[in-house]
Design an enzyme around this catalytic site. Structure first.
Site, PDB file in Angstrom:
ATOM      1  CE  LYS A 212      -2.564  -3.052  -0.392  1.00  0.00           C
ATOM      2  NZ  LYS A 212      -2.481  -4.383   0.149  1.00  0.00           N
TER       3      LYS A 212
ATOM      4  CG  ASP B  86      -2.584 -15.630   6.203  1.00  0.00           C
ATOM      5  OD1 ASP B  86      -3.733 -14.967   6.589  1.00  0.00           O
ATOM      6  OD2 ASP B  86      -1.764 -15.060   5.533  1.00  0.00           O
TER       7      ASP B  86
ATOM      8  N   GLY C 224      -1.522 -14.852 -12.003  1.00  0.00           N
ATOM      9  CA  GLY C 224      -2.565 -14.924 -11.009  1.00  0.00           C
ATOM     10  C   GLY C 224      -3.281 -13.737 -10.777  1.00  0.00           C
TER      11      GLY C 224
ATOM     12  CG  HIS D 130     -22.917  17.215  -0.948  1.00  0.00           C
ATOM     13  ND1 HIS D 130     -23.054  16.461  -1.896  1.00  0.00           N
ATOM     14  CD2 HIS D 130     -22.776  18.460  -1.243  1.00  0.00           C
ATOM     15  CE1 HIS D 130     -23.048  17.155  -2.720  1.00  0.00           C
ATOM     16  NE2 HIS D 130     -22.596  18.311  -2.465  1.00  0.00           N
TER      17      HIS D 130
ATOM     18  CB  ALA E 112      -4.113  -8.258   7.660  1.00  0.00           C
TER      19      ALA E 112
ATOM     20  N   GLY F  81      -1.580 -17.606  -4.691  1.00  0.00           N
ATOM     21  CA  GLY F  81      -2.016 -18.181  -3.461  1.00  0.00           C
ATOM     22  C   GLY F  81      -0.818 -18.503  -2.306  1.00  0.00           C
ATOM     23  NE  ARG F  82       0.756 -15.240   1.632  1.00  0.00           N
ATOM     24  CZ  ARG F  82       1.866 -14.944   1.578  1.00  0.00           C
ATOM     25  NH1 ARG F  82       2.894 -14.813   0.716  1.00  0.00           N
ATOM     26  NH2 ARG F  82       2.670 -15.015   3.025  1.00  0.00           N
TER      27      ARG F  82
ATOM     28  N   GLY G   8      -5.584 -12.861  -8.262  1.00  0.00           N
ATOM     29  CA  GLY G   8      -6.250 -12.580  -7.081  1.00  0.00           C
ATOM     30  C   GLY G   8      -5.830 -11.070  -6.813  1.00  0.00           C
TER      31      GLY G   8
ATOM     32  N   GLY H 279       9.199 -21.144  17.099  1.00  0.00           N
ATOM     33  CA  GLY H 279       8.626 -22.092  18.193  1.00  0.00           C
ATOM     34  C   GLY H 279       8.213 -23.350  17.828  1.00  0.00           C
TER      35      GLY H 279
HETATM   36  C1  LIG Z   1       1.692  -8.870  -1.121  1.00  0.00           C
HETATM   37  C2  LIG Z   1       0.559  -9.024  -0.058  1.00  0.00           C
HETATM   38  C3  LIG Z   1      -0.384  -7.983   0.157  1.00  0.00           C
HETATM   39  C4  LIG Z   1      -1.448  -8.181   1.171  1.00  0.00           C
HETATM   40  N1  LIG Z   1      -2.350  -7.454   1.311  1.00  0.00           N
HETATM   41  C5  LIG Z   1      -3.289  -7.276   2.257  1.00  0.00           C
HETATM   42  C6  LIG Z   1      -4.274  -6.396   2.616  1.00  0.00           C
HETATM   43  O1  LIG Z   1      -3.981  -5.321   2.040  1.00  0.00           O
HETATM   44  N2  LIG Z   1      -5.018  -6.702   3.481  1.00  0.00           N
HETATM   45  C7  LIG Z   1      -5.187  -7.720   4.017  1.00  0.00           C
HETATM   46  O2  LIG Z   1      -6.017  -7.973   5.121  1.00  0.00           O
HETATM   47  N3  LIG Z   1      -4.247  -8.714   3.993  1.00  0.00           N
HETATM   48  C8  LIG Z   1      -3.418  -8.512   2.954  1.00  0.00           C
HETATM   49  N4  LIG Z   1      -2.663  -9.628   2.746  1.00  0.00           N
HETATM   50  C9  LIG Z   1      -2.562 -10.961   3.579  1.00  0.00           C
HETATM   51  C10 LIG Z   1      -1.966 -10.670   4.965  1.00  0.00           C
HETATM   52  O3  LIG Z   1      -0.592 -10.214   4.987  1.00  0.00           O
HETATM   53  C11 LIG Z   1      -2.095 -11.900   5.913  1.00  0.00           C
HETATM   54  O4  LIG Z   1      -3.333 -12.195   5.692  1.00  0.00           O
HETATM   55  C12 LIG Z   1      -1.711 -11.537   7.196  1.00  0.00           C
HETATM   56  O5  LIG Z   1      -0.338 -11.193   7.288  1.00  0.00           O
HETATM   57  C13 LIG Z   1      -1.749 -13.109   7.926  1.00  0.00           C
HETATM   58  O6  LIG Z   1      -1.460 -12.587   9.414  1.00  0.00           O
HETATM   59  P1  LIG Z   1      -0.800 -14.098  10.255  1.00  0.00           P
HETATM   60  O7  LIG Z   1      -0.339 -13.163  11.357  1.00  0.00           O
HETATM   61  O8  LIG Z   1      -1.842 -14.866  10.292  1.00  0.00           O
HETATM   62  O9  LIG Z   1       0.435 -14.414   9.807  1.00  0.00           O
HETATM   63  P2  LIG Z   1       1.769 -13.771   9.111  1.00  0.00           P
HETATM   64  O10 LIG Z   1       1.500 -12.205   8.871  1.00  0.00           O
HETATM   65  O11 LIG Z   1       2.497 -14.387   8.054  1.00  0.00           O
HETATM   66  O12 LIG Z   1       2.820 -13.910  10.363  1.00  0.00           O
HETATM   67  C14 LIG Z   1       3.091 -15.090  10.962  1.00  0.00           C
HETATM   68  C15 LIG Z   1       4.452 -14.837  11.729  1.00  0.00           C
HETATM   69  O13 LIG Z   1       4.470 -15.934  12.497  1.00  0.00           O
HETATM   70  C16 LIG Z   1       5.991 -15.954  12.387  1.00  0.00           C
HETATM   71  N5  LIG Z   1       6.609 -17.420  12.478  1.00  0.00           N
HETATM   72  C17 LIG Z   1       6.091 -18.465  11.547  1.00  0.00           C
HETATM   73  N6  LIG Z   1       6.455 -19.874  12.057  1.00  0.00           N
HETATM   74  C18 LIG Z   1       6.733 -19.366  13.401  1.00  0.00           C
HETATM   75  C19 LIG Z   1       7.400 -20.265  14.314  1.00  0.00           C
HETATM   76  N7  LIG Z   1       7.367 -21.765  14.364  1.00  0.00           N
HETATM   77  N8  LIG Z   1       7.561 -19.985  15.504  1.00  0.00           N
HETATM   78  C20 LIG Z   1       7.734 -18.458  15.515  1.00  0.00           C
HETATM   79  N9  LIG Z   1       7.426 -17.626  14.852  1.00  0.00           N
HETATM   80  C21 LIG Z   1       6.990 -18.117  13.615  1.00  0.00           C
HETATM   81  C22 LIG Z   1       6.609 -15.460  11.309  1.00  0.00           C
HETATM   82  O14 LIG Z   1       7.939 -15.057  11.256  1.00  0.00           O
HETATM   83  C23 LIG Z   1       5.676 -14.244  11.150  1.00  0.00           C
HETATM   84  O15 LIG Z   1       6.191 -12.893  11.814  1.00  0.00           O
HETATM   85  C24 LIG Z   1      -1.392  -9.462   1.785  1.00  0.00           C
HETATM   86  C25 LIG Z   1      -0.483 -10.535   1.574  1.00  0.00           C
HETATM   87  C26 LIG Z   1       0.365 -10.339   0.674  1.00  0.00           C
HETATM   88  C27 LIG Z   1       1.322 -11.490   0.167  1.00  0.00           C
END
Ligand SMILES: Cc1cc2nc3c(=O)[nH]c(=O)nc-3n(C[C@H](O)[C@H](O)[C@H](O)COP(=O)(O)OP(=O)(O)OC[C@H]3O[C@@H](n4cnc5c(N)ncnc54)[C@H](O)[C@@H]3O)c2cc1C
Length: 472
Positions: free
Chosen positions: A53, A317, A186, A451, A326, A277-278, A188, A116
């Site tokens: 963004k 996720d 893709g 408005h 997010a 996708g993710r 999306g 972890g």
């Molecule tokens: C290019 C892009 C743009 C996006 N834009 C948007 C948007 O505009 N709006 C929106 O809502 N979503 C957006 N998303 C999706 C959004 O980024 C994710 O849905 C969100 O980050 C998921 O949050 P999370 O906390 O589940 O995981 P993550 O953000 O992936 O965070 C997971 C964390 O866990 C840590 N981790 C992983 N495994 C371990 C472990 N075993 N031990 C300790 N730590 C660990 C990682 O280091 C990471 O910091 C976008 C994604 C991408 C790729």
């Protein structure tokens, strides 16, 4: 010294994990937050929502500058400084990673920087999470409850690996030079956002999509309108493609595919972005030691985000059946924190999740599409209002697009709202609230909208369900 037993250990410091940790601490729980990265924030802050963004904002300014004379501004020879575009994006990230560090301290959350892994079920009501710290040492963290929030990674096409030419969201955010051409595989949200950014910055952009429409999760009319507008912007969009192959060469890569008519096609590009996708990041986190059986890597939960392992929750996720966004992850984190603290909570409602795509034009939606509402057996009544009738859209020079309201003819309940056009991602908030409060079309028709605002297009959108839009 007695060993610390935390009330909750959160594994993963992305938006799902850090939000859960902060809210749990606000409720007075003793919280540990474990993250494998050197900076908190996860995909969202470091490689997703925020950096994209920040770049889209620069792209928007750049687009305006290209036509500055239209707005009464004479600008001579503006230049794009790619290095500084990236630096500005990084500065936004840094300010927020520092902000998160501050919030951890403020809320007295103990953070551990390391990977972890669950060691199994709770023993005498206490779980153990083994953490491999960045300095090579290990720590065993004890907690009464564990919240898994380890996020997701970009999927790659099978047989390929990300590198300097074939990119995921991770590599593309740090390419040292603006590419002259880009193929995006893709369409999306991630794919079309990057396509939009790089088109604004002057790249020749080609999109390849296997499905017959772009942004396939959106209402069909939104997909059609985005296709129209992307074509107008000069983005080459190819739908229903098959057999995509990437052959790297000295100038980048030759991407070949079979088009919708079965004809072979190809495109030479400097860079190829794979945005297909993710995948949930659940490997190696110790699920095999628990009663959790992942479904294609995803963790399944009940409405309170409880997994099948007692005392272990999952959010963000990694959770199957929830959109990977997010705000969905962070809301799930708030739900878990409230439940752990014995406070009021409401489960995440899948049908009230706003979906936002921040390309130009912006897309935002909530609730059912027209097709989904019909499938569910509603007697559907639809209203549509074009931004051409909205005065603020004229001021913004953004007349394309529309608001579409899907409602139930019987009771007037709003089932879904779909927007493509200016500030769509901002004004959707009102529609989420309307659905959350089960507002009817009539109630929204008598809700005063300031408005001149883009939000007024919603007032006309709701009124258009009854054929009563004033401004068209
Ligand atoms: C290019 C892009 C743009 C996006 N834009 C948007 C948007 O505009 N709006 C929106 O809502 N979503 C957006 N998303 C999706 C959004 O980024 C994710 O849905 C969100 O980050 C998921 O949050 P999370 O906390 O589940 O995981 P993550 O953000 O992936 O965070 C997971 C964390 O866990 C840590 N981790 C992983 N495994 C371990 C472990 N075993 N031990 C300790 N730590 C660990 C990682 O280091 C990471 O910091 C976008 C994604 C991408 C790729």
């Amino acid at each position: 010294m007695a060993e610390t037993i935390f009330d909750v250990a959160v594994v993963g410091g992305g938006p799902a994990g850090y939000t859960c940790a902060i809210r749990a601490a606000q409720f007075g729980l003793k919280v540990a937050l474990i993250d494998a990265n050197d900076r908190l924030g996860g995909t969202c802050l470091l490689w997703g929502c925020i950096p994209t963004k920040a770049m889209l904002f620069t792209a928007e300014i750049w687009d305006h500058l290209k036509h500055a004379d239209r707005y009464g501004i004479d600008v001579s020879d503006p230049k794009l400084n790619w290095k500084n575009v990236l630096a500005r994006k990084d500065d936004v990230i840094t300010r927020h990673t520092k902000g998160l560090d501050f919030l951890m301290k403020k809320n007295k959350i103990t953070t551990f920087k390391g990977f972890g892994r669950l060691t199994g079920g709770a023993k005498d009501g206490v779980h153990s999470v083994d953490v491999k710290l960045a300095d090579g040492t290990a720590e065993s963290i004890k907690a009464k409850k564990v919240v898994l929030a380890t996020g997701s990674d970009a999927r790659m096409l099978s047989g390929y690996q990300a590198d300097e030419t074939v990119l995921t969201n991770y590599e593309i955010l740090k390419i040292v030079e603006m590419p002259k051409s880009l193929v995006v595989i893709g369409s999306g949200a991630v794919g079309v956002e990057f396509a939009s950014i790089f088109k604004s910055f002057g790249a020749e952009v080609t999109i390849l999509e296997v499905l017959p429409r772009v942004v396939p999760v959106e209402d069909e009319e939104i997909s059609k309108e985005l296709l129209r507008q992307f074509k107008k912007r000069g983005i080459d969009v190819n739908l229903s493609v098959k057999d995509t192959k990437i052959e790297k060469n000295a100038d980048g890569a030759l991407v070949s595919w079979t088009d919708a008519n079965g004809k072979p096609q190809s495109k030479q590009a400097e860079k190829v972005l794979v945005a297909v996708g993710r995948a949930p990041r659940t490997a190696g986190i110790g699920l095999d030691k628990t009663k959790i059986v992942p479904d294609r890597g995803f963790i399944m939960t009940n409405e309170w985000m409880e997994t099948t392992e007692p005392g272990v929750f999952a959010i963000g996720d990694i959770v199957g059946g929830l959109p990977q966004l997010a705000h969905v992850g962070s809301m799930a984190g708030l739900v878990v924190a409230a439940r752990l603290a014995g406070k009021f909570a409401k489960p995440v409602n899948r049908s009230r999740v706003p979906g936002c795509t921040y390309c130009d034009p912006q897309i935002a939606s909530v609730g059912l599409t027209e097709a989904q509402a019909k499938e569910k057996g509603y007697q559907v009544k639809v209203g549509k209002f074009p931004f051409v009738g909205n005065s603020k859209a004229t001021i913004l020079d953004a007349h394309d697009g529309f608001v579409k309201v899907v409602s139930d003819a019987k009771y007037g309940e709003i089932l879904g709202v779909h927007i493509i056009g200016p500030y769509a991602t901002e004004i959707i908030a009102e529609c989420v609230t309307a659905l959350e409060l089960e507002a009817t079309v009539e109630e929204m028709m008598f809700t005063i909208h300031a408005h001149p605002t883009v939000a007024e297009a919603l007032l006309d959108g709701f009124s258009s369900v009854e054929g009563l839009a004033v401004n068209v």
